[in-house]
Design a protein around this motif. Structure first.
Motif: not given
Length: 397
Positions: A88-114
């Motif tokens: 249950d530790d964050p993977v961020d220290p080893l995978l910094p590319e996945l830190a501070d994620r943005q999430v789609l507001r809708s799966l079928d929505g545009p990529l900038d609506e997060t």
């Protein structure tokens, strides 16, 4: 056959008879099937390694695709037991590319609506395929995020990724998540990320980690991310099948195989080649709760955790797993008997290039089927269903 009373003598012959029918009808060139119970092992090598090729052999090599996922999960749990990773530790220290994620507001929505992720991605999320990113079960290009995945070279395919792991992860990190971490089961991507996490946690290539902790101790000498030149004559040719006519066309020829040299990206989600006996050794270790001979790969509690369903009823319902099957750590887990072979607690997985491997603690049974015909959908093809029905109808008691 060897020892024991695991299978009915009167019924075990049906296995070869039924599987040979699939080969005789031209559905696939050949196959190797193994069932093991209570010390008794039956192996059937049927047909040919290629159309007009040499006969199938017990030690024929197959691309096991997603049957790699449980092996990668075992390696991750070995690192958990060494306290080099925590579930249950964050993977961020080893995978910094996945830190501070943005999430789609809708799966079928545009990529900038997060919106921001409510929490970081954890190792548990990768193992249970709830990292918030994975295969979208819709026709290619249906959603903007699918198109972005394809353009970035991140779509899972019938061959290992052709991008270096660090670059692959950078591209993944440039896209938003599809769902909040921990909320939705999505197939595949978690295992490839898991392989990179294992490499960074150990400072070793994934293939070396698997060999040191799993493949070597279990004597799985024929399992790896590529086939040495001396073993290429044992690699089966693989084929696509036309979904309308069933006509077979070449997918991968051993003479020019994608598996003939070390891969650019050792895919923890689908890169291994193996044999029925090697996968039997892996499955038997899990049935023995992590033990092999006088040694141990994992503790009993770790195996119990891995092979227990980790999903909520809603997560199962929203996936292609169906009501009768859940997901543990890197493997499917049967939760309800809805077919002859569906014993609750049975665990394992299938491979998209035509393989299937499961272990059943209740019956002390392992089954491994290896073919070279690619699957057309997540639904098991008739040869898989007939293999499992034939294995279970032959149980002696």
């Amino acid at each position: 056959m060897m020892g024991g009373r695991g299978f009915s003598k009167a019924r075990r012959g049906r296995l070869r008879e039924v599987l040979a029918g699939h080969v005789d009808r031209g559905e696939l060139p050949g196959l190797v099937a193994l069932v093991s119970r209570q010390g008794e092992v039956q192996v059937e090598a049927v047909g040919r390694m290629a159309i007009d090729g040499p006969p199938m052999r017990r030690d024929t090599l197959f691309r096991i695709a997603s049957m790699t996922k449980p092996v990668t999960a075992v390696a991750a749990m070995a690192l958990v037991e060494e306290c080099r990773l925590r579930l249950d530790d964050p993977v961020d220290p080893l995978l910094p590319e996945l830190a501070d994620r943005q999430v789609l507001r809708s799966l079928d929505g545009p990529l900038d609506e997060t919106g921001p992720a409510r929490r970081p991605i954890t190792l548990r999320d990768l193992l249970t395929f709830r990292m918030g990113f994975g295969v979208v079960m819709a026709p290619p290009g249906s959603y903007p995020i699918q198109r972005a995945m394809a353009e970035a070279g991140l779509m899972p395919g019938e061959r290992p990724p052709q991008i270096e792991p660090d670059e692959w992860l950078r591209r993944l990190g440039a896209l938003p998540l599809m769902h909040q971490p921990g909320t939705v089961w999505q197939y595949h991507t978690g295992s490839d990320v898991l392989g990179i996490l294992i490499e960074r946690a150990t400072g070793q290539p994934l293939g070396d980690v698997l060999r040191e902790r799993i493949l070597g101790p279990l004597g799985m000498a024929d399992t790896g991310f590529h086939v040495p030149a001396s073993s290429l004559p044992r690699l089966a040719t693989s084929y696509w099948a036309d979904p309308r006519t069933g006509t077979l066309t070449l997918h991968d020829d051993p003479a020019s195989s994608s598996w003939a040299s070390p891969p650019v990206f050792a895919s923890g989600g689908g890169g291994l080649v193996s044999t029925v006996d090697d996968y039997l050794a892996f499955s038997r270790m899990l049935l023995a709760k992590g033990r092999y001979g006088s040694g141990r790969i994992l503790s009993r509690p770790s195996v119990d955790l891995m092979t227990s369903d980790q999903l909520t009823p809603q997560q199962r319902a929203d996936s292609f797993l169906g009501d009768g099957r859940g997901w543990g750590f890197g493997c499917g887990v049967t939760v309800r008997r809805d077919d002859v072979w569906a014993t609750p607690g049975r665990f394992g997985w299938d491979g998209g290039i035509g393989t299937s491997g499961y272990a059943d603690p209740t019956e002390d049974l392992v089954g491994v089927l290896m073919t070279q015909r690619l699957l057309a959908s997540p639904e098991p093809p008739p040869v898989f269903r007939d293999f499992w029905t034939s294995a279970y109808q032959a149980l002696d008691e």
